[in-house]
Design a protein around this motif. Structure first.
Motif, PDB file in Angstrom:
ATOM      1  N   ALA A   1      -4.140  -2.024  10.736  1.00 48.63           N
ATOM      2  CA  ALA A   1      -3.198  -0.938  10.487  1.00 48.63           C
ATOM      3  C   ALA A   1      -3.979   0.304  10.060  1.00 48.63           C
ATOM      4  N   PHE A   2      -3.459   1.460  10.435  1.00 44.14           N
ATOM      5  CA  PHE A   2      -4.180   2.721  10.291  1.00 44.14           C
ATOM      6  C   PHE A   2      -3.209   3.826   9.894  1.00 44.14           C
ATOM      7  N   ILE A   3      -3.743   4.860   9.256  1.00 39.16           N
ATOM      8  CA  ILE A   3      -2.928   6.049   9.013  1.00 39.16           C
ATOM      9  C   ILE A   3      -3.808   7.268   9.238  1.00 39.16           C
ATOM     10  N   GLN A   4      -3.271   8.266   9.912  1.00 35.77           N
ATOM     11  CA  GLN A   4      -4.088   9.429  10.259  1.00 35.77           C
ATOM     12  C   GLN A   4      -3.307  10.718  10.063  1.00 35.77           C
ATOM     13  N   LEU A   5      -4.065  11.755   9.737  1.00 34.79           N
ATOM     14  CA  LEU A   5      -3.484  13.092   9.579  1.00 34.79           C
ATOM     15  C   LEU A   5      -4.035  13.977  10.689  1.00 34.79           C
ATOM     16  N   LEU A   6      -3.146  14.631  11.386  1.00 34.85           N
ATOM     17  CA  LEU A   6      -3.552  15.620  12.393  1.00 34.85           C
ATOM     18  C   LEU A   6      -3.279  16.993  11.803  1.00 34.85           C
TER      19      LEU A   6
ATOM     20  N   HIS B   1      -9.527  11.485  16.471  1.00 36.44           N
ATOM     21  CA  HIS B   1      -8.567  10.866  15.543  1.00 36.44           C
ATOM     22  C   HIS B   1      -7.993  11.810  14.492  1.00 36.44           C
ATOM     23  N   GLY B   2      -8.506  13.014  14.361  1.00 35.01           N
ATOM     24  CA  GLY B   2      -8.150  13.807  13.183  1.00 35.01           C
ATOM     25  C   GLY B   2      -8.769  13.129  11.971  1.00 35.01           C
ATOM     26  N   HIS B   3      -8.014  12.982  10.894  1.00 37.17           N
ATOM     27  CA  HIS B   3      -8.502  12.254   9.711  1.00 37.17           C
ATOM     28  C   HIS B   3      -7.822  10.896   9.711  1.00 37.17           C
ATOM     29  N   LYS B   4      -8.602   9.840   9.892  1.00 41.68           N
ATOM     30  CA  LYS B   4      -7.976   8.523  10.084  1.00 41.68           C
ATOM     31  C   LYS B   4      -8.591   7.480   9.166  1.00 41.68           C
ATOM     32  N   LEU B   5      -7.731   6.704   8.536  1.00 38.53           N
ATOM     33  CA  LEU B   5      -8.154   5.650   7.617  1.00 38.53           C
ATOM     34  C   LEU B   5      -7.563   4.328   8.076  1.00 38.53           C
ATOM     35  N   ARG B   6      -8.252   3.231   7.680  1.00 38.57           N
ATOM     36  CA  ARG B   6      -7.651   1.921   7.968  1.00 38.57           C
ATOM     37  C   ARG B   6      -7.327   1.216   6.662  1.00 38.57           C
ATOM     38  N   TYR B   7      -6.293   0.414   6.695  1.00 38.13           N
ATOM     39  CA  TYR B   7      -5.886  -0.367   5.524  1.00 38.13           C
ATOM     40  C   TYR B   7      -6.764  -1.603   5.441  1.00 38.13           C
TER      41      TYR B   7
ATOM     42  N   TYR C   1       0.891  -1.166   0.000  1.00 36.99           N
ATOM     43  CA  TYR C   1       0.000   0.000   0.000  1.00 36.99           C
ATOM     44  C   TYR C   1       0.929   1.216   0.000  1.00 36.99           C
ATOM     45  N   PRO C   2       1.196   1.801  -1.187  1.00 38.01           N
ATOM     46  CA  PRO C   2       2.214   2.858  -1.271  1.00 38.01           C
ATOM     47  C   PRO C   2       1.798   4.115  -0.512  1.00 38.01           C
ATOM     48  N   TYR C   3       2.804   4.724   0.100  1.00 38.68           N
ATOM     49  CA  TYR C   3       2.529   5.932   0.890  1.00 38.68           C
ATOM     50  C   TYR C   3       1.958   7.048   0.027  1.00 38.68           C
ATOM     51  N   ALA C   4       2.445   7.154  -1.206  1.00 36.84           N
ATOM     52  CA  ALA C   4       1.980   8.255  -2.063  1.00 36.84           C
ATOM     53  C   ALA C   4       0.451   8.244  -2.149  1.00 36.84           C
ATOM     54  N   ARG C   5      -0.135   7.050  -2.212  1.00 31.76           N
ATOM     55  CA  ARG C   5      -1.600   6.965  -2.338  1.00 31.76           C
ATOM     56  C   ARG C   5      -2.301   7.250  -1.016  1.00 31.76           C
ATOM     57  N   SER C   6      -1.787   6.687   0.089  1.00 32.51           N
ATOM     58  CA  SER C   6      -2.442   6.929   1.382  1.00 32.51           C
ATOM     59  C   SER C   6      -2.350   8.411   1.731  1.00 32.51           C
ATOM     60  N   ARG C   7      -1.180   8.985   1.431  1.00 34.85           N
ATOM     61  CA  ARG C   7      -0.950  10.401   1.733  1.00 34.85           C
ATOM     62  C   ARG C   7      -1.926  11.273   0.939  1.00 34.85           C
ATOM     63  N   ALA C   8      -2.124  10.898  -0.330  1.00 30.37           N
ATOM     64  CA  ALA C   8      -3.020  11.674  -1.196  1.00 30.37           C
ATOM     65  C   ALA C   8      -4.450  11.604  -0.658  1.00 30.37           C
ATOM     66  N   SER C   9      -4.872  10.433  -0.172  1.00 33.58           N
ATOM     67  CA  SER C   9      -6.226  10.312   0.389  1.00 33.58           C
ATOM     68  C   SER C   9      -6.387  11.214   1.603  1.00 33.58           C
ATOM     69  N   LEU C  10      -5.392  11.186   2.475  1.00 32.62           N
ATOM     70  CA  LEU C  10      -5.478  12.011   3.687  1.00 32.62           C
ATOM     71  C   LEU C  10      -5.521  13.490   3.333  1.00 32.62           C
ATOM     72  N   GLU C  11      -4.760  13.842   2.326  1.00 33.24           N
ATOM     73  CA  GLU C  11      -4.709  15.239   1.881  1.00 33.24           C
ATOM     74  C   GLU C  11      -6.110  15.716   1.442  1.00 33.24           C
ATOM     75  N   VAL C  12      -6.772  14.875   0.654  1.00 35.56           N
ATOM     76  CA  VAL C  12      -8.115  15.242   0.174  1.00 35.56           C
ATOM     77  C   VAL C  12      -9.080  15.329   1.354  1.00 35.56           C
ATOM     78  N   LEU C  13      -9.037  14.338   2.243  1.00 42.28           N
ATOM     79  CA  LEU C  13      -9.938  14.349   3.402  1.00 42.28           C
ATOM     80  C   LEU C  13      -9.744  15.595   4.237  1.00 42.28           C
ATOM     81  N   SER C  14      -8.486  15.989   4.397  1.00 39.49           N
ATOM     82  CA  SER C  14      -8.199  17.111   5.289  1.00 39.49           C
ATOM     83  C   SER C  14      -8.762  18.410   4.731  1.00 39.49           C
ATOM     84  N   ARG C  15      -9.025  18.417   3.405  1.00 40.65           N
ATOM     85  CA  ARG C  15      -9.609  19.616   2.800  1.00 40.65           C
ATOM     86  C   ARG C  15     -11.125  19.523   2.699  1.00 40.65           C
TER      87      ARG C  15
END
Ligand code: GTQ
Length: 349
Positions: free
Chosen positions: A263-268, A242-248, A220-234
């Motif tokens: 596993a999870f990734i979140q943007l604060l 949790h801020g903006h949090k996604l699960r794999y 699961y490449p970071y470039a894609r997870s990062r891009a999703s978080l970026e869109v959510l944050s806007r």
């Protein structure tokens, strides 16, 4: 809250306990209160590993032993409350693995499932069942149970990633099998990108059925997870806890990507402070971007990229980001959910 009563100690009772222990018997009433607790009680302690302190030890390990001799050159992140137990939480393992340029960590397979979260370096690979994937910082890579895997570094820089494994769960169940490969590097039977083409474009091979409990996607490449978080944050307000949090997840089932590890990734957002939160799944966090601090129970940890900290079960956690920050995390939540044990509490702790 009601608690179990403890039984009084008398000489007659003590003598009785001695007598029956010879026959492998013990009185439950002496132990019940410590076993069936009103709330989770854990020896796991909140702890943080600052990467700037750990990295020199890891590089020193690189001078002491080769990846080939070590099989896996890993420094275990051992919870201070679980000394000697090779665990970061009661159910999960964490370690930092180093592969130097030109090295190979030889092929093997085992019952334990592994995740890799890439910390430092660019361009080393993991091979899983005949296909390599090149790893970049922030990528989340899965090695499913019983799949052949080897790691190699054909780049010019050291490569470091976090290994998260379900070793303590498999140990609890006495269900470990392992086997070394015939050759250090396994035979490559599919070109790189084959897995992504089949499984990551909202497509699946027409007759494909899940045969194992792990996601068919192995990077699961970071470039894609990062891009999703970026869109959510806007596009949405951050969740208070949790801020903006996604699960794999597995694209085939929608379930967690691994059967034993969530596993999870979140943007604060910049300056965001999360409300206190706790859950029964002790969780390992990796700082991917940004800096800030996190309150874990009665402790506070300042962090920066690559630091790793652990939150024990049912311990209050709240984060405060200094700038925009990204955290990766993993826990045994899929196991607890399947057993009907998982609980969470938001705010007001
Ligand atoms: O890469 O196969 O950190 O088997 C611990 C056990 C990594 C691995 C670890 C392992 C591996």
């Amino acid at each position: 809250m009601a608690t179990e009563r403890t039984a009084a100690h008398t000489p007659e009772r003590e003598a009785f306990y001695e007598r029956i222990s010879v026959g492998n018997l013990a009185p439950l009433w002496e132990r019940l209160h410590a076993l069936v607790t009103p709330q989770p009680v854990t020896p796991v302690q909140p702890a943080i590993w600052h990467y700037r302190n750990v990295r020199p030890h890891l590089m020193h390990a690189g001078e002491l032993i080769s990846a080939e001799e070590a099989t896996r050159r890993v420094l275990i992140l051992e919870n201070p409350g679980l000394k000697g137990q090779t665990s970061i939480t009661h159910s999960l393992f964490a370690g930092l693995q180093l592969i130097l340029p030109g090295e190979v960590a030889p092929a093997h397979r085992h019952s334990q499932s592994a995740l890799r979260f890439i910390i430092e370096g660019d361009g080393a690979y993991t091979a899983v069942d005949g296909e390599r994937t090149t790893m970049h910082p922030g990528d989340f890579v899965i090695t499913p149970s019983w799949t052949w895997h080897d790691h190699g570094n054909e780049s010019q820089q050291p490569m470091v990633w976090l290994d998260g494994l379900d070793i303590p769960i498999v140990r609890l169940l006495d269900a470990s099998f392992a086997e070394p490969g015939d050759t250090a590097s396994q035979a490559i039977t599919r070109p790189e990108g084959d897995n992504a083409a089949r499984f990551t474009n909202n497509l699946l091979p027409v007759d494909w059925k899940p045969m194992v409990k792990t996601s068919p996607v192995f990077n699961y490449p970071y470039a894609r997870s990062r891009a999703s978080l970026e869109v959510l944050s806007r596009s949405e307000d951050p969740d208070a806890c949790h801020g903006h949090k996604l699960r794999y997840v597995s694209p085939a089932t929608g379930d967690f990507a691994m059967p034993t590890i969530g596993a999870f990734i979140q943007l604060l957002p910049d300056g965001f402070a999360t409300r206190p939160y706790r859950s029964t799944d002790a969780t390992v966090f990796v700082v991917v971007e940004g800096s800030g601090q996190t309150w874990v129970g009665d402790q506070v940890f300042g962090w920066e990229p690559h630091d790793i900290f652990v939150v024990p079960s049912w311990t209050s956690v709240s984060h405060q980001a200094a700038g925009e920050a990204i955290l990766f995390s993993y826990s045994d939540r899929p196991v607890q959910e399947k057993l009907g044990l998982w609980r969470e509490q938001r705010g007001n702790i």
